[in-house]
Write an enzyme that holds these catalytic residues in place. Structure first.
Site, PDB file in Angstrom:
ATOM      1  N   HIS A 143      44.334  43.278  29.460  1.00 41.90           N
ATOM      2  CA  HIS A 143      44.111  41.953  30.173  1.00 41.90           C
ATOM      3  C   HIS A 143      42.783  42.285  31.009  1.00 41.90           C
ATOM      4  CE1 HIS A 143      45.732  38.155  31.928  1.00 41.90           C
ATOM      5  NE2 HIS A 143      45.426  38.821  33.060  1.00 41.90           N
ATOM      6  N   ASP A 165      52.321  36.427  34.057  1.00 46.80           N
ATOM      7  CA  ASP A 165      51.439  37.387  34.682  1.00 46.80           C
ATOM      8  C   ASP A 165      51.488  37.191  36.151  1.00 46.80           C
ATOM      9  OD1 ASP A 165      48.973  38.717  35.399  1.00 46.80           O
ATOM     10  OD2 ASP A 165      47.402  37.195  34.910  1.00 46.80           O
ATOM     11  N   HIS A 199      41.400  36.463  31.062  1.00 44.07           N
ATOM     12  CA  HIS A 199      41.872  35.419  31.844  1.00 44.07           C
ATOM     13  C   HIS A 199      40.768  35.067  32.824  1.00 44.07           C
ATOM     14  CE1 HIS A 199      45.467  34.729  35.499  1.00 44.07           C
ATOM     15  NE2 HIS A 199      44.806  33.714  35.067  1.00 44.07           N
ATOM     16  N   MET A 236      51.721  31.983  35.541  1.00 46.28           N
ATOM     17  CA  MET A 236      51.399  32.713  36.765  1.00 46.28           C
ATOM     18  C   MET A 236      52.660  32.755  37.629  1.00 46.28           C
ATOM     19  SD  MET A 236      47.936  33.821  36.358  1.00 46.28           S
ATOM     20  CE  MET A 236      48.185  34.704  37.859  1.00 46.28           C
ATOM     21  N   MET A 283      39.540  33.053  35.865  1.00 44.49           N
ATOM     22  CA  MET A 283      40.003  32.359  37.061  1.00 44.49           C
ATOM     23  C   MET A 283      38.543  32.082  37.684  1.00 44.49           C
ATOM     24  SD  MET A 283      42.908  35.325  37.916  1.00 44.49           S
ATOM     25  CE  MET A 283      42.266  36.153  36.893  1.00 44.49           C
ATOM     26  N   ASP A 294      40.924  40.224  34.051  1.00 48.39           N
ATOM     27  CA  ASP A 294      40.896  39.270  35.096  1.00 48.39           C
ATOM     28  C   ASP A 294      39.719  39.183  35.495  1.00 48.39           C
ATOM     29  OD1 ASP A 294      43.664  38.775  35.391  1.00 48.39           O
ATOM     30  OD2 ASP A 294      43.977  40.783  36.066  1.00 48.39           O
ATOM     31  N   SER A 315      46.460  45.074  32.880  1.00 46.18           N
ATOM     32  CA  SER A 315      45.445  44.434  33.450  1.00 46.18           C
ATOM     33  C   SER A 315      44.567  45.762  33.835  1.00 46.18           C
ATOM     34  CB  SER A 315      45.834  43.525  34.690  1.00 46.18           C
ATOM     35  OG  SER A 315      44.486  43.232  35.435  1.00 46.18           O
ATOM     36  N   GLY A 358      52.840  40.433  39.309  1.00 50.91           N
ATOM     37  CA  GLY A 358      54.181  40.904  39.975  1.00 50.91           C
ATOM     38  C   GLY A 358      55.292  41.488  39.022  1.00 50.91           C
TER      39      GLY A 358
HETATM   40  C1  DX5 Z   1      46.150  37.960  39.537  1.00 51.62           C
HETATM   41  C2  DX5 Z   1      45.773  38.289  38.091  1.00 51.62           C
HETATM   42  C3  DX5 Z   1      46.777  39.262  37.488  1.00 51.62           C
HETATM   43  C4  DX5 Z   1      47.049  40.707  38.195  1.00 51.62           C
HETATM   44  C5  DX5 Z   1      48.232  41.327  37.591  1.00 51.62           C
HETATM   45  O1  DX5 Z   1      45.225  37.044  39.796  1.00 51.62           O
HETATM   46  O2  DX5 Z   1      45.664  37.164  37.232  1.00 51.62           O
HETATM   47  O3  DX5 Z   1      46.529  39.666  36.023  1.00 51.62           O
HETATM   48  O4  DX5 Z   1      45.745  41.263  38.222  1.00 51.62           O
HETATM   49  O5  DX5 Z   1      48.547  42.521  38.530  1.00 51.62           O
HETATM   50  P1  DX5 Z   1      50.053  42.938  39.041  1.00 51.62           P
HETATM   51  O6  DX5 Z   1      50.670  42.884  37.944  1.00 51.62           O
HETATM   52  O7  DX5 Z   1      49.743  43.990  39.799  1.00 51.62           O
HETATM   53  O8  DX5 Z   1      50.336  41.695  39.702  1.00 51.62           O
HETATM   54 ZN    ZN Z   2      45.449  37.929  35.074  1.00 50.36          ZN
END
Ligand code: DX5
Ligand code: ZN
Length: 254
Positions: free
Chosen positions: A30, A195, A63, A157, A65, A32, A6, A197
């Site tokens: 990726h 996706d 992705h 997620m 959101m 975000d 990401s 953590g």
């Molecule tokens: C969260 C995002 C993830 C995030 C991933 O809202 O969709 O893609 O940036 O970051 P990590 O891997 O650090 O959780």
């Molecule tokens: Zn994401």
């Protein structure tokens, strides 16, 4: 395993170097996209995706959101999105949408209008992009199972969307396992992407064992001392569905 780092977690003062790292070890990149409405954070839009598209040949895994994602979907496709993923919970995707439940909420069915959801997925496909559907941790696969033949990527997620660097939530592991079962039972071929953590030390092997095909990692790549080694280690994980004798192996997975 496919790996999709990401870019949100990269050092944006050295974006070019961050993309070169991805070029060395990633399968997708990726992106975000957050609007400050669907999630309490605001990131970037089509111009950033277009810039990344000019910087790399990696497929861009976008992705969304955001509320009403169909409104801006064409702009993201024009910007070079390869996979465009929308949240089933977002307003406009499967009806009016629904907010993150209060911590003490008792679980109940979400107000999904499957006719609206199907139309959303068809409109995305008509844009000529791979169709992704994302589930927050509070959404179960049973709620969208009937539309999975219209989906190329199911994004599960393992944190509540909004920020990178959050702690992994284990409950959606069951969603991944169920997705593997549904895919096999119905002879479908969508990819299962996970996706939130995910790091190589512990959660990476757990999502692989559950049957993930694609791992998104923000901190798990860009906040590591050696991001390329981290990507390679994640990539070497085997999705359980493909491991002979693995927990999800039914003997018929190709
Ligand atoms: C969260 C995002 C993830 C995030 C991933 O809202 O969709 O893609 O940036 O970051 P990590 O891997 O650090 O959780
Ligand atoms: Zn994401």
């Amino acid at each position: 395993m496919l790996v999709s780092p990401s870019i949100l977690s990269a050092d944006w003062t050295r974006l070019d170097a961050a993309v070169r790292l991805a070029d060395e070890g990633a399968d997708w990149l990726h992106c975000d996209v957050m609007d400050g409405h669907f999630v309490p954070n605001l990131t970037f839009g089509p111009p950033m995706v277009a810039a990344l598209h000019r910087m790399t040949r990696l497929p861009l895994d976008v992705h969304l959101m955001i509320d009403e994602p169909l409104r801006s979907a064409p702009a993201f496709v024009d910007a070079g999105a390869h996979v465009l993923t929308v949240h089933v919970e977002a307003p406009g995707v499967a009806g009016p949408g629904w907010p993150v439940p209060a911590p003490d909420a008792v679980g109940g069915a979400h107000p999904i209008d499957r006719r609206v959801l199907r139309a959303t997925l068809e409109r995305l496909r008509a844009l000529g992009v791979k169709v992704g559907l994302a589930l927050r941790p509070d959404t179960g696969i049973g709620e969208i199972e009937s539309v999975l033949e219209a989906v190329d990527v199911l994004l599960v997620m393992t944190v509540y969307p909004g920020f990178s660097g959050q702690s992994f939530l284990p409950a959606p592991l069951e969603t991944i396992r169920r997705a593997v079962g549904v895919r096999r039972a119905r002879g479908l071929s969508f990819l299962i992407e996970v996706d939130g953590g995910v790091v190589i030390e512990d959660t990476g092997p757990r999502v692989a064992a559950a049957g993930a095909d694609v791992i998104v990692a923000g901190h798990g790549v860009y906040r590591q001392a050696d991001p390329v080694s981290a990507m390679r280690a994640l990539r070497a994980l085997q999705p359980a569905a493909y491991a002979p004798g693995g927990p999800a192996d039914g003997g018929d997975a190709a």
